[in-house]
Each structure stands twice: as structure tokens, then as C-alpha cells.
Write an enzyme that holds these catalytic residues in place. Sequence first.
Site, PDB file in Angstrom:
ATOM      1  CG  ASP A  31      -2.029   0.985   1.170  1.00 42.83           C
ATOM      2  OD1 ASP A  31      -2.299   1.509   0.072  1.00 42.83           O
ATOM      3  OD2 ASP A  31      -2.645   1.259   2.216  1.00 42.83           O
ATOM      4  CG  ASN A  33       2.454   1.500  -5.285  1.00 47.69           C
ATOM      5  OD1 ASN A  33       3.389   1.359  -4.501  1.00 47.69           O
ATOM      6  ND2 ASN A  33       1.993   0.514  -6.040  1.00 47.69           N
ATOM      7  CD1 TRP A  36       7.544   6.607  -2.389  1.00 50.29           C
ATOM      8  CD2 TRP A  36       7.212   7.014  -4.571  1.00 50.29           C
ATOM      9  NE1 TRP A  36       8.785   6.702  -2.980  1.00 50.29           N
ATOM     10  CE2 TRP A  36       8.599   6.954  -4.322  1.00 50.29           C
ATOM     11  CE3 TRP A  36       6.769   7.246  -5.858  1.00 50.29           C
ATOM     12  CZ2 TRP A  36       9.553   7.130  -5.336  1.00 50.29           C
ATOM     13  CZ3 TRP A  36       7.705   7.439  -6.875  1.00 50.29           C
ATOM     14  CH2 TRP A  36       9.076   7.371  -6.611  1.00 50.29           C
ATOM     15  NE  ARG A  44      -3.771   6.710  -7.952  1.00 48.65           N
ATOM     16  CZ  ARG A  44      -3.784   6.444  -6.641  1.00 48.65           C
ATOM     17  NH1 ARG A  44      -3.604   7.411  -5.762  1.00 48.65           N
ATOM     18  NH2 ARG A  44      -4.002   5.209  -6.202  1.00 48.65           N
ATOM     19  CG  HIS A  48       0.505   2.162  -9.607  1.00 51.20           C
ATOM     20  ND1 HIS A  48       0.161   1.731  -8.339  1.00 51.20           N
ATOM     21  CD2 HIS A  48      -0.542   2.907 -10.054  1.00 51.20           C
ATOM     22  CE1 HIS A  48      -1.043   2.185  -8.039  1.00 51.20           C
ATOM     23  NE2 HIS A  48      -1.486   2.909  -9.054  1.00 51.20           N
ATOM     24  CD  GLU A  78     -12.867  -5.686  -2.586  1.00 53.06           C
ATOM     25  OE1 GLU A  78     -11.643  -5.948  -2.669  1.00 53.06           O
ATOM     26  OE2 GLU A  78     -13.717  -6.517  -2.204  1.00 53.06           O
ATOM     27  CG  ASN A  79      -7.314  -2.688  -6.277  1.00 46.26           C
ATOM     28  OD1 ASN A  79      -6.346  -3.428  -6.112  1.00 46.26           O
ATOM     29  ND2 ASN A  79      -7.674  -1.801  -5.353  1.00 46.26           N
ATOM     30  NE  ARG A  82      -6.921   1.444  -6.387  1.00 43.59           N
ATOM     31  CZ  ARG A  82      -5.701   1.360  -5.882  1.00 43.59           C
ATOM     32  NH1 ARG A  82      -4.642   1.504  -6.671  1.00 43.59           N
ATOM     33  NH2 ARG A  82      -5.519   1.110  -4.604  1.00 43.59           N
TER      34      ARG A  82
END
Length: 251
Positions: A31, A33, A36, A44, A48, A78-79, A82
Site C-alpha cells: 500500500d 504507491n 508516494w 500515480r 506504481h 475492489e480495485n 479505480r
Amino acid sequence: MSAPPHAAADAATPGAGGEPAGPRHVAIIMDGNGRWAKKRRLPRVAGHRKGVEAARNVVRAAGDLGIEVLTLYAFSSENWRRPAEEVADLMGLLRHFILADIEELAQAGVRLRVIGEYRALSPDLVRLIDGALARTADNRGTTLVVALNYGAQNELVEATRRLAERCARGELDPAAIGPAHIESELATHGLPPVDLLIRTSGEHRLSNFLLWQCAYAELLFVDALWPDFDGDRLAQALDDFARRERRFGGL
């Protein structure tokens, strides 16, 4: 009273000098990414990409540290919520990882295993995954389990459904169902239960990950964002694990 589920298989075995052995199975919720990248004012996808590098380094370190099974939460069921562009970026990074790293993994003796509904991914990606699984099937080093399109609640629902179907066919007495029956229907069947679960980025939740398998796991939540996690931090996590006393409900 019967022993708790997993207790016999999960109990630490004393190592040389009487100290507890390290964890056989380490699972990581990767968790941070996005945060960061945001801290660096980057898109984003840059986070990744850096996260893939971190995964690569941690897999290498796991072999050096003697970890038998390493499970990485790569993409949850659940991703899919996104943005489509981010999902496409993640799938592209997965393709690149397989194409770029499978030979190194194979040569290092790593055995790849995938859990989750990965066959719902694009056909070309499914073919790549199947090829990677076949390429490493006979390896006897660290088992790298990648959770793709995975959700623990759905895994338990599917396991329950299969047991119910066996009962309906008269193959199984409902009164005889025990933990071993459920475990035999899980995606992780044949693997040891999770000894140590690590989540990066300072969040304190399981996010629908390996709920059954983590019943007796030690939980470690670290503040480091995933792209900053590396072999040294993994070694520190194992040191933390070694200082804990695991009782499995006993004294």
C-alpha cells in the site's frame, strides 16, 4: 478441547540455539504507491512503477532470508472501482513484470502461483500468466503467490458453495465439515497458513485479504510507503516477528 485451526502447522519450530524459526509464510499488502507519487508531484502510475521495483527487490530478499512462501496483494477485486486509466496502467505493469522478470524468477528457483479470479483479465494477460505458471511449476525455491482480482470474502463464498454442492450430491456429511474441508477448497490449499502479515503505508486494516489464512498471523503495520519498502525493511520485519511470542490461544 481440540487444538485451534492451524496450530499444529503454524507453530514456530525452534531453530539453532533454541530461538524461534522465522516465518514460513509472509503476506504483504503493498500500500502507498499513490501517496508516494503524490508527495513527489508525480502521476500515480509513477508510484506504481516504483512499487513494481519494490516488489522485485522484496522477492529477491525473500529467497535470501529463507522465506518459504511470499504472498503479495497485487490487485484486489475492489480495485476495479479505480479510474479505468489507472487500472489499464496496472495491467500494463503486470504484463511488463511477467515479460521482464519471469526468466530471472525461474532461474532463481522461484515457483509462481496466482490466487484470485485472474481469468477475468484480458486474454493476452491470462496467456502470459499461464505461461509463467508453467515455466516455474517445477521449481522448489520460494513460492511467490500473487493475488490478482482477489477478495477473501468471495474466496470463502466459493469454498462454501463447493462444499454445499458436495453435500447435495451425497459425497459429504454436513455434520462432518471441519476446518480442513474449508482449507481444501481455498485458493491457497497446500500452502502453510500465514505467519506474518505486513501492511505498508501506516494503514491498519486487512482490506479483504487472506481472512481465513491470517487467523493466527502476527500483524505488522509499518509507516513506510510501499515503494520505499525493501529487503532491509523485510529483514527488520522478520526481526520483529522473532521477538513475538505466539501462543495460539494457549498459555
